[in-house]
Write an enzyme that holds these catalytic residues in place. Structure first.
Site, PDB file in Angstrom:
ATOM      1  N   TYR A  73      21.538  -7.189  21.253  1.00 29.61           N
ATOM      2  CA  TYR A  73      20.232  -6.504  21.731  1.00 29.61           C
ATOM      3  C   TYR A  73      20.456  -5.076  22.151  1.00 29.61           C
ATOM      4  O   TYR A  73      19.445  -4.237  21.524  1.00 29.61           O
ATOM      5  CB  TYR A  73      19.761  -7.380  23.095  1.00 29.61           C
ATOM      6  CG  TYR A  73      18.317  -6.836  23.519  1.00 29.61           C
ATOM      7  CD1 TYR A  73      17.601  -7.695  23.114  1.00 29.61           C
ATOM      8  CD2 TYR A  73      18.038  -5.607  24.263  1.00 29.61           C
ATOM      9  CE1 TYR A  73      15.930  -7.589  23.176  1.00 29.61           C
ATOM     10  CE2 TYR A  73      16.758  -5.573  24.437  1.00 29.61           C
ATOM     11  CZ  TYR A  73      15.981  -6.273  24.197  1.00 29.61           C
ATOM     12  OH  TYR A  73      14.542  -5.882  24.314  1.00 29.61           O
ATOM     13  N   PHE A 125      -2.917   9.492   5.139  1.00 26.25           N
ATOM     14  CA  PHE A 125      -3.066   8.231   4.870  1.00 26.25           C
ATOM     15  C   PHE A 125      -3.770   6.964   5.678  1.00 26.25           C
ATOM     16  O   PHE A 125      -4.190   7.327   6.746  1.00 26.25           O
ATOM     17  CB  PHE A 125      -1.444   7.595   4.756  1.00 26.25           C
ATOM     18  CG  PHE A 125      -1.263   6.243   4.081  1.00 26.25           C
ATOM     19  CD1 PHE A 125      -1.295   6.194   2.848  1.00 26.25           C
ATOM     20  CD2 PHE A 125      -0.724   5.234   5.052  1.00 26.25           C
ATOM     21  CE1 PHE A 125      -1.196   4.928   2.332  1.00 26.25           C
ATOM     22  CE2 PHE A 125      -0.655   4.015   4.427  1.00 26.25           C
ATOM     23  CZ  PHE A 125      -0.623   3.828   2.960  1.00 26.25           C
ATOM     24  N   ASP A 126      -4.145   6.019   4.878  1.00 32.57           N
ATOM     25  CA  ASP A 126      -5.194   5.234   5.656  1.00 32.57           C
ATOM     26  C   ASP A 126      -4.907   4.722   7.017  1.00 32.57           C
ATOM     27  O   ASP A 126      -5.679   4.803   7.971  1.00 32.57           O
ATOM     28  CB  ASP A 126      -5.943   4.139   4.752  1.00 32.57           C
ATOM     29  CG  ASP A 126      -4.725   3.194   4.300  1.00 32.57           C
ATOM     30  OD1 ASP A 126      -3.746   3.385   4.486  1.00 32.57           O
ATOM     31  OD2 ASP A 126      -5.139   2.328   3.269  1.00 32.57           O
ATOM     32  N   ASP A 216       4.451  13.453   7.758  1.00 35.50           N
ATOM     33  CA  ASP A 216       4.607  12.061   7.462  1.00 35.50           C
ATOM     34  C   ASP A 216       5.547  12.097   5.816  1.00 35.50           C
ATOM     35  O   ASP A 216       5.340  12.475   5.099  1.00 35.50           O
ATOM     36  CB  ASP A 216       3.364  11.509   6.967  1.00 35.50           C
ATOM     37  CG  ASP A 216       3.088  10.189   6.553  1.00 35.50           C
ATOM     38  OD1 ASP A 216       4.324   9.674   6.052  1.00 35.50           O
ATOM     39  OD2 ASP A 216       2.069   9.547   6.382  1.00 35.50           O
ATOM     40  N   ALA A 218       7.095   9.601   4.390  1.00 33.40           N
ATOM     41  CA  ALA A 218       7.409   8.377   3.689  1.00 33.40           C
ATOM     42  C   ALA A 218       8.169   8.615   2.192  1.00 33.40           C
ATOM     43  O   ALA A 218       8.982   7.951   1.611  1.00 33.40           O
ATOM     44  CB  ALA A 218       6.168   7.728   3.416  1.00 33.40           C
ATOM     45  N   LYS A 259       9.031   3.145   1.614  1.00 31.44           N
ATOM     46  CA  LYS A 259       9.178   4.029   0.447  1.00 31.44           C
ATOM     47  C   LYS A 259      10.639   4.600   0.213  1.00 31.44           C
ATOM     48  O   LYS A 259      11.492   3.918  -0.370  1.00 31.44           O
ATOM     49  CB  LYS A 259       8.088   5.187   0.390  1.00 31.44           C
ATOM     50  CG  LYS A 259       6.738   4.480   0.574  1.00 31.44           C
ATOM     51  CD  LYS A 259       6.152   3.575   1.950  1.00 31.44           C
ATOM     52  CE  LYS A 259       4.661   3.505   1.670  1.00 31.44           C
ATOM     53  NZ  LYS A 259       4.022   3.289   2.827  1.00 31.44           N
ATOM     54  N   HIS A 451     -11.839  -5.217   0.245  1.00 30.80           N
ATOM     55  CA  HIS A 451     -11.354  -5.236  -1.258  1.00 30.80           C
ATOM     56  C   HIS A 451     -10.127  -6.208  -0.951  1.00 30.80           C
ATOM     57  O   HIS A 451      -9.694  -6.781  -2.120  1.00 30.80           O
ATOM     58  CB  HIS A 451     -10.810  -3.970  -1.542  1.00 30.80           C
ATOM     59  CG  HIS A 451      -9.908  -3.072  -0.981  1.00 30.80           C
ATOM     60  ND1 HIS A 451     -10.290  -2.528   0.363  1.00 30.80           N
ATOM     61  CD2 HIS A 451      -8.655  -2.663  -1.182  1.00 30.80           C
ATOM     62  CE1 HIS A 451      -9.336  -1.978   0.982  1.00 30.80           C
ATOM     63  NE2 HIS A 451      -8.142  -2.183   0.000  1.00 30.80           N
TER      64      HIS A 451
HETATM   65  C1  LIG Z   1       2.867   3.462   3.505  1.00 29.15           C
HETATM   66  C2  LIG Z   1       2.512   4.881   4.166  1.00 29.15           C
HETATM   67  C3  LIG Z   1       2.408   4.864   5.586  1.00 29.15           C
HETATM   68  C4  LIG Z   1       2.511   3.589   6.448  1.00 29.15           C
HETATM   69  O1  LIG Z   1       3.573   3.183   6.530  1.00 29.15           O
HETATM   70  P1  LIG Z   1       3.599   1.361   6.674  1.00 29.15           P
HETATM   71  O2  LIG Z   1       5.155   1.240   6.561  1.00 29.15           O
HETATM   72  O3  LIG Z   1       2.999   0.733   5.501  1.00 29.15           O
HETATM   73  O4  LIG Z   1       3.148   1.078   8.240  1.00 29.15           O
HETATM   74  C5  LIG Z   1       1.986   6.068   6.269  1.00 29.15           C
HETATM   75  N1  LIG Z   1       2.049   7.014   5.471  1.00 29.15           N
HETATM   76  C6  LIG Z   1       2.064   6.973   4.031  1.00 29.15           C
HETATM   77  C7  LIG Z   1       2.045   8.330   3.304  1.00 29.15           C
HETATM   78  C8  LIG Z   1       2.487   5.743   3.455  1.00 29.15           C
HETATM   79  O5  LIG Z   1       2.664   5.731   2.078  1.00 29.15           O
END
Ligand SMILES: *Cc1c(COP(=O)(O)O)cnc(C)c1O
Length: 460
Positions: A73, A125-126, A216, A218, A259, A451
């Site tokens: 843990y 990002f969304d 961000d 990713a 990613k 969608h």
């Molecule tokens: C995928 C993504 C996110 C969100 O990450 P999740 O792992 O899907 O929660 C945030 N910013 C960017 C640029 C992304 O491609």
């Protein structure tokens, strides 16, 4: 290192068989899925380009690392490994593990936003956008104008417009801005990179106004690779050093490891500031789990620690970007209207130019994704009227989505060039007989995020 070949710097040890379907089977599958590719079971897809998120193939070292997972843990050894790797790559001393990117965004936005505050970025990002709004904040996309022009050639179309950024801060007042958050590479416009010069410029503005600035991250490694390829002065630096310099300008980062972590699940938040870290720890325990595992199992922490190092391997990055560009260039050479220049993780097709005879209220992106699946078992993702527009059935009023695109995202280390050629041939064939494609009618849709689950029907 001098690259003597752009062939994949790995060979295949385990294979995942793919099911071959006939066209009439795919026609049945499509009908059962109500012509929405999100409803198709993945096993019935031949080449799945729905997303590059969580779809990477792990290496033998990552799989071996999974066996060393310590599921204690508190204080498992895999956590200390991950922490050490993230510190080394980012230079940030404080690391918090999360189960994917969005919980890291949730915590960051809780730390910096209050109702009415603005969050400024290139393009949110969304999920990030949604987390800003969830805290009562207002997200503002301030990408350079070229970043929104689907035909403009520019090496760094993910750059934020520094003039727009500073003007916004001056006009609205520094007190109304919660943070600056820059996405590398910029996902929303097709994985376009952000230059080092731009990040340096953001740092200068952040310092001038005393604002926090985060990345961000990713796709940080793909962004660093583009800097090495395209930005003068970086051609002889290692991608790892370039990544480290990118991180150095920010106060921390959120990361979706699905990613450039080269894993199927995971994420983290990393910070420079100790006080913010203490606050974040409390939120992490509340929302995700104890501070040494967050939302991840010990084995997942280990796979991520290894993946973050592998993603900085330059032969890997060269073959990765080469494969995405192979698809993009085959399509462009055949005259297919793909968004230019090709980005780091996907190829985007402009449906307004591909299917100009199908009006947006007949969902050209979905008409294309259904036909592409029928033709070759390929799954792409429609991002247009169905996702971002709406039609009022009472008044008949239509709000049009500015974009009508189909995204073909390439998973990392998963498909061979033959799969890519299979997809390219299918897209080119569809382009040659594009006049035959017909629009779609919406049969059923939920009120929001329609969608993902909508039911459609082809028009004849
Ligand atoms: C995928 C993504 C996110 C969100 O990450 P999740 O792992 O899907 O929660 C945030 N910013 C960017 C640029 C992304 O491609």
């Amino acid at each position: 290192m001098e690259l003597f070949s752009q062939a994949e710097p790995y060979r295949i040890k385990v294979v995942e068989p793919l099911k071959l379907t006939t066209k009439s089977q795919r026609a049945d599958i499509l009908r059962k899925a109500h012509y929405n590719i999100f409803n198709i079971p993945a096993e019935d897809v031949f080449v799945d380009l729905l997303t590059d998120s969580g779809t990477s193939a792990m290496s033998q070292y990552q799989w071996a690392g999974m066996m060393t997972g310590d599921e204690s843990y508190a204080g498992c050894r895999n956590w200390f490994h991950l922490e050490e790797v993230v510190r080394e790559i980012t230079g940030y001393p404080y690391v918090l593990p999360t189960h994917q990117g969005r919980p890291a965004e949730n915590i960051l936005m809780m730390l910096h936003l209050q109702p009415g505050f603005s969050a400024l970025g290139n393009m949110f990002f969304d999920t990030t956008h949604a987390h800003v709004v969830h805290k009562g904040g207002i997200p503002h996309d301030l990408v350079i104008d070229e970043g929104l022009d689907t035909t403009a050639e520019h090496p760094f179309k993910g750059n934020i417009d520094l003039e727009k950024l500073e003007t916004f801060i001056r006009k609205e007042g520094r007190e109304k801005v919660g943070l600056i958050h820059i996405t590398v590479t910029c996902n929303n416009n097709g994985g376009q990179p952000v230059s080092m010069e731009n990040l340096r410029g953001v740092r200068a503005i952040a310092d001038k106004y005393g604002l926090p600035f985060y990345l961000d991250a990713a796709r940080f490694a793909e962004n660093a690779y583009f800097i090495k390829q395209r930005e003068p002065g970086y051609e002889n630096k290692s991608v790892k050093d370039i990544a480290r310099e990118m991180f150095s300008y920010a106060d921390g980062c959120t990361m979706s490891s699905k990613k450039d972590g080269l894993v199927n699940i995971g994420g983290f938040l990393a910070l420079k500031d100790e006080q913010k870290y203490r606050q974040a720890q409390q939120l992490l325990i509340l929302l995700e789990g104890f501070v040494t595992y967050g939302g991840m199992a010990g084995r997942d922490l280990e796979a991520l620690a290894i993946g973050l190092q592998e993603v900085l391997d330059e032969p890997y990055l060269a073959s990765r970007i080469r494969q995405v560009h192979l698809l993009g260039n085959m399509l462009l050479e055949a005259g297919v209207p793909a968004l230019r220049p090709i980005g780091g993780h996907c190829v985007m097709l402009d449906m307004k130019r591909f299917l100009p005879h199908i009006p947006q209220e007949q969902y050209p992106a979905e008409a294309f994704t259904a036909e592409l699946y029928l033709d070759s078992g390929t799954r792409g993702c429609g991002l247009g009227q169905l996702a971002f527009g709406c039609e009022d059935p009472q008044s008949g009023e239509i709000h049009y989505s500015p974009l009508e695109v189909v995204r073909l995202a390439i998973p990392r280390r998963v498909y061979t060039d033959n799969h890519i050629r299979h997809v390219a041939k299918s897209v080119i064939d569809l382009y040659e007989r594009r006049q035959e494609l017909k629009g779609m009618r919406l049969v059923w849709a939920p009120p929001g995020l329609r969608h993902f689950t909508a039911h459609l029907q082809p028009l004849d």
